[in-house]
Design an enzyme around this catalytic site. Structure first.
Site: not given
Length: 722
Positions: A221, A441, A451
């Site tokens: 993103e 992850r 983020k």
């Protein structure tokens, strides 16, 4: 037609070690037998291939050990032509020297992954037995030994079995009893569908993957810069694309205009290039907004979606409790009417969202009527104000993956509960099913990867920007002094494991040190604060300049000028350790004897005097000190060290990162450096003797403005330079 290797035959006193090892690493177990002819593969259809390197190339192509593109395959061919030199007794050490120098800044012989050349040269060395063992223990070939040991550790099961079976201390010999495993034999075939065989334990297979037919996407993103966690996803996608000779695209999931910008798109592409990711094309989820709108309307008409005006907090509670919305059974006409209000961005439309009509009683809460569309009047960074409604990631991703022909979607295991939702949406939309492959992850100690949280540091001036060296972004850690090669090696070592790991930064910085230490130039600095002047009574009356290597063991680092003067500067901390009449070693000069020590009222050394004793032995001195000449050519330095942004290794669920902020994360120390540091370039990595590794962030421009050097952690010392 299936090509099954029935048997590998070879002379008893000359086994093709590289072929046997490559087959083991590829998971292809081949029956063997001894014969009087050259190494030969006999296939089930009666065909034969002959010659060690012919067989090795065959295994390389079958197992994807032949480079990741045509150029790398060409490089591998060049190296295979060179490899036989190791079997020439007189040329063996010359070959070791050549490859040692070549490997100074490389982890593998070709590219960033194991190839048949690594296997061939490793076995060529191991096959000499005692000869290589003795050279390996010496310090003569440090890069070659580092590479050899790295492969030994990574692929120990296969390589150890081959050497134990076929290599004695004297070198190659006849197979030992350990060979019996070979004779058991499993079909060494690769079907015409091209499915990959089993791999070493750290590797895994994509489900139903076929060579040449895999298509993957890396889909960030554009709401921040690429960080170390994203890097794992990007590199794993590239790894699988290359392994299956497939395609990789980059797609920006730009469905939330409130968080996204062209700045982030540009920098994500820059970071992807930094990582060496090779992709076919760049796409955007926003390219498919018309298709997604059409799909949403179809679901409304089919009774598979409805418009809901329940307030957000109440909706969340109802989903948790399995309570159906009051809007769930609205008519299709009412839903279409409200949907048009949403599209128009009217006051009524802004109160609504579009939800999928799935199952409010499902134990998996992701299936309890998830939101598909929300209103958002903020202009989109690519398409402006054309839309007032935007799809959620959960709705858009399954559709766009199918639309773009993605065969396997790599997702971190935090999304596990939403996999069922992903498949259900594809089913309701009537699109092709995409395989999901989960990986863990990458989490690092004392590190925030959200983020949203990183953005807080930027917006509140706690860091200098997204490329701040305290940040886990690619630009941040590269600015800190990490080589991309070290990052790639670190991430690929994790593999595609599904186990959740909290990784230490020390491991990454240790890999980095192994790469930079053999090649980075050496310089000298003295801390400005209370630096001490040592007067050498018999030192040169006029400065003497000598040219010496910037790195004693690596000519490629170039040369530097060292000035010898009567008066020299040393660190105050070093001066405090010296006793009267003690013999010390001045590095890159020789020994000296300190006769007089002057101190202030607090006992701090303020001045030293002594004389040179160059005939003295460095083996007899306790102190080996760095120093700088007293000249006006010295360079002002600012040495910068960093600490973690938070004080806790791992945040617990629901814990606020603001409660564990580290109040002091940047430390600056004034110093002076040798005159050669005027020539440092931004980004250049160096070692300050006895102080550690540094990266030049601000190079020399004028005497009044210091050169800024960022301290690089080495995996052992504290990461903060004080």
């Amino acid at each position: 037609m299936t090509m099954e290797i029935k048997v590998l035959s070879f002379p008893a006193d000359s086994p093709p070690l590289s072929v046997i090892a490559a087959a083991k690493l590829a998971g292809i177990t081949i029956p063997t037998e001894t014969s009087g002819s050259a190494p030969t593969f006999s296939f089930s259809n009666g065909s034969k291939l002959q010659g060690t390197y012919v067989l090795l190339r065959y295994i390389g192509r079958v197992a994807n050990f032949y480079g990741q593109n045509a150029y790398e395959a060409g490089e591998i061919d060049e190296w295979l032509d060179y490899t036989p030199v190791f079997s020439s007794g007189s040329e063996f050490e010359n070959a070791c020297t050549y490859v040692d120098k070549y490997l100074e800044r490389r982890t593998f012989i070709v590219g960033h992954s194991l190839s048949i050349v690594d296997i061939a040269i490793w076995l060529a060395l191991a096959g000499t037995g005692q000869r290589w063992d003795s050279l390996r223990k010496s310090k003569k070939y440090q890069s070659l030994v580092r590479w050899f040991n790295s492969l030994s550790a990574e692929y120990s099961d296969s390589l150890d079995e081959v050497t134990a079976t076929y290599v004695s201390k004297r070198g190659l010999g006849k197979p030992t009893a350990a060979k019996s495993k070979e004779q058991q034999g499993v079909k060494g075939d690769v079907s015409e569908k091209g499915k990959a065989g089993s791999r070493p334990s750290f590797e895994v297979d994509l489900p139903d993957a076929e060579i040449g037919k895999v298509r993957l996407r890396f889909a960030p993103e554009p709401s921040g810069y690429l960080h170390i966690g994203h890097s794992k996803a990007a590199l794993l996608n590239q790894y699988f694309a290359q392994r299956y000779q497939g395609q990789l695209i980059v797609r920006f999931d730009d469905t939330n205009p409130a968080k996204e910008s062209n700045e982030f798109v540009d920098n994500l592409l820059k970071d992807i290039e930094t990582l060496g990711i090779k992709y076919e094309t760049v796409t955007y989820t926003s390219d498919y907004f018309p298709d997604l709108m059409e799909m949403a309307e179809n679901l409304i008409r089919q009774g598979k979606a409805y418009v809901d005006d329940t307030p957000r907090e109440q909706m969340q509670k109802e989903r948790m409790d399995g309570i159906e919305s009051k809007c769930r059974n609205n008519s299709i006409e009412e839903n279409m009417k409200l949907w048009k209000e949403m599209i128009a961005g009217s006051e009524r439309g802004l109160e609504c969202c579009l939800r999928g009509k799935l199952d409010m009683q499902d134990p998996n809460k992701s299936l309890r009527d998830p939101v598909y569309y929300r209103c958002n009047p903020i202009p989109h960074h690519r398409i402006g104000s054309k839309y007032k409604v935007y799809p959620t990631y959960d709705f858009a991703c399954p559709f766009v993956d199918a639309k773009e022909g993605i065969t396997h979607a790599l997702r971190s295991s935090e999304y596990h509960d939403r996999n069922a939702q992903y498949y259900r949406i594809q089913e309701d939309l009537g699109v092709r099913k995409v395989h999901i492959y989960e990986f863990s992850r990458l989490n690092m100690v004392y590190t925030l990867l959200s983020k949203r949280k990183l953005l807080w540091f930027v917006q509140n001036g706690k860091v200098d920007g997204w490329d701040d060296p305290r940040f886990p972004t690619v630009q941040g850690i590269v600015r800190r002094g990490l080589l991309v090669e070290a990052l790639i090696q670190f991430i690929l070592e994790q593999g595609a494991s599904k186990n959740l790991n909290l990784m230490e930064w020390d491991k990454l910085w240790t890999i980095n040190k192994k790469i930079i230490d053999p090649v980075c130039p050496r310089h000298t600095a003295v801390i400005e604060d209370r630096r001490v002047l040592l007067t050498l009574t018999d030192g040169p009356d006029k400065p003497i300049v000598c040219i010496i290597p910037r790195h004693k063991k690596y000519e490629g680092a170039g040369e530097k000028a060292t000035t010898y003067t009567k008066r020299i500067w040393i660190d105050h901390a070093d001066a405090q350790l010296i006793s009267a009449n003690e013999e010390i070693t001045l590095m890159d000069w020789g020994n000296a004897i300190v006769k007089e020590i002057s101190r202030d009222q607090d006992g701090n050394v303020t001045q030293l005097s002594g004389f040179l004793h160059l005939e003295g032995s460095v083996k007899t001195t306790k102190l080996k000190l760095t120093w700088l000449p007293e000249t006006n050519e010295l360079v002002n330095l600012t040495l910068v060290g960093f600490d973690y942004l938070i004080t806790k290794k791992k945040l617990e669920e629901g814990e606020d990162f603001l409660d564990v902020l580290n109040p002091c994360t940047r430390f600056e120390t004034a110093a002076i450096g040798d005159s050669n540091m005027r020539n440092l370039k931004r980004g250049e990595i160096l070692q300050l003797e006895r102080k550690g590794y540094f990266r030049c962030d601000v190079p020399f421009t004028r005497s009044s403005k210091p050169v800024v050097l960022f301290a690089i952690p080495d995996g052992r010392q504290q990461a903060v330079f004080k």
